[in-house]
Design a protein around this motif. Structure first.
Motif, PDB file in Angstrom:
ATOM      1  N   PHE A 197      49.164  38.457  34.387  1.00  0.00           N
ATOM      2  CA  PHE A 197      48.807  38.523  35.799  1.00  0.00           C
ATOM      3  C   PHE A 197      50.063  38.696  36.633  1.00  0.00           C
ATOM      4  O   PHE A 197      51.041  37.964  36.449  1.00  0.00           O
ATOM      5  N   TRP A 214      39.376  34.864  33.167  1.00  0.00           N
ATOM      6  CA  TRP A 214      39.616  34.433  31.786  1.00  0.00           C
ATOM      7  C   TRP A 214      38.963  33.106  31.412  1.00  0.00           C
ATOM      8  O   TRP A 214      38.590  32.903  30.255  1.00  0.00           O
ATOM      9  N   ASP A 242      42.849  34.305  39.453  1.00  0.00           N
ATOM     10  CA  ASP A 242      42.724  34.817  38.088  1.00  0.00           C
ATOM     11  C   ASP A 242      41.755  34.014  37.232  1.00  0.00           C
ATOM     12  O   ASP A 242      41.253  34.516  36.224  1.00  0.00           O
ATOM     13  N   LEU A 250      47.301  37.575  43.830  1.00  0.00           N
ATOM     14  CA  LEU A 250      47.058  38.402  42.646  1.00  0.00           C
ATOM     15  C   LEU A 250      47.048  39.888  42.992  1.00  0.00           C
ATOM     16  O   LEU A 250      46.346  40.306  43.913  1.00  0.00           O
ATOM     17  N   PHE A 261      52.059  34.583  33.893  1.00  0.00           N
ATOM     18  CA  PHE A 261      51.980  34.740  35.345  1.00  0.00           C
ATOM     19  C   PHE A 261      53.350  35.177  35.847  1.00  0.00           C
ATOM     20  O   PHE A 261      54.335  34.442  35.702  1.00  0.00           O
ATOM     21  N   GLY A 288      46.263  36.783  28.605  1.00  0.00           N
ATOM     22  CA  GLY A 288      46.164  37.346  29.947  1.00  0.00           C
ATOM     23  C   GLY A 288      47.536  37.563  30.551  1.00  0.00           C
ATOM     24  O   GLY A 288      48.464  36.789  30.311  1.00  0.00           O
ATOM     25  N   ARG A 303      47.620  42.354  40.084  1.00  0.00           N
ATOM     26  CA  ARG A 303      47.256  43.081  38.860  1.00  0.00           C
ATOM     27  C   ARG A 303      46.884  42.077  37.783  1.00  0.00           C
ATOM     28  O   ARG A 303      47.485  41.006  37.699  1.00  0.00           O
ATOM     29  N   SER A 304      45.886  42.445  36.956  1.00  0.00           N
ATOM     30  CA  SER A 304      45.471  41.535  35.896  1.00  0.00           C
ATOM     31  C   SER A 304      45.036  42.293  34.658  1.00  0.00           C
ATOM     32  O   SER A 304      44.502  43.405  34.751  1.00  0.00           O
TER      33      SER A 304
END
Length: 157
Positions: free
Chosen positions: A138, A124, A120, A145, A70, A136, A147-148
């Motif tokens: 993020f 997931w 997010d 958020l 993150f 993941g 972009r992931s």
């Protein structure tokens, strides 16, 4: 700042144990049980300690299920980076109790309150609950958020 952290998901009888955080980052949201790895502490030891501190149980037979990154940006600079190791188990000692940090609640897996969780999680967590391992990444701006990326990790032979 860089943080190494853990999240534990306990699954039994098609239900998952989540906590409603009472304080700190994500207060008011549902999440797995977890927190920061302390200096000199192993990742699994930290996951167990956090469960004992937050809800009074000792998880057993933890299975590593993924790594989440993150990245939180504020004013065009990195404010914090969190590397979170995700674990899943179906066994623990003790009975989940409410503490000053968290309220534990069981949810049917098909009724997880994703609308009351981090944005997010819906990307997931279903994969982890299906028994898959994931990675993941993020990006957030002020914890929103932006972009992931989520990848399933394939077992090695």
């Amino acid at each position: 700042m860089i943080f190494i952290e853990t999240l534990v998901y306990i699954v039994r009888d098609n239900k998952v144990l989540l906590i409603r955080k009472k304080r700190g980052l994500g207060a008011g949201l549902y999440n797995g049980v977890g927190g920061k790895v302390e200096e000199g502490e192993g990742i699994v030891d930290a996951a167990i300690r956090e469960c004992e501190e937050e809800i009074g149980i000792k998880p057993m037979n933890l299975r590593w299920s993924g790594l989440l990154e993150f990245w939180n940006y504020e004013d065009d600079k990195v404010e914090s980076v969190h590397f979170v190791h995700v674990f899943i188990t179906d066994s623990f000692d003790g009975k989940p109790i409410e503490t000053e940090e968290a309220e534990p609640l069981w949810f049917d897996i098909d009724k997880i309150p994703y609308h009351e969780m981090w944005e997010d999680d819906k990307l997931w967590l279903p994969k982890v609950l299906e028994g898959k391992s994931i990675y993941g990444h993020f990006d957030f701006i002020r914890w929103k958020l932006t972009r992931s990326e989520v990848y399933e990790l394939k077992p090695t032979e």
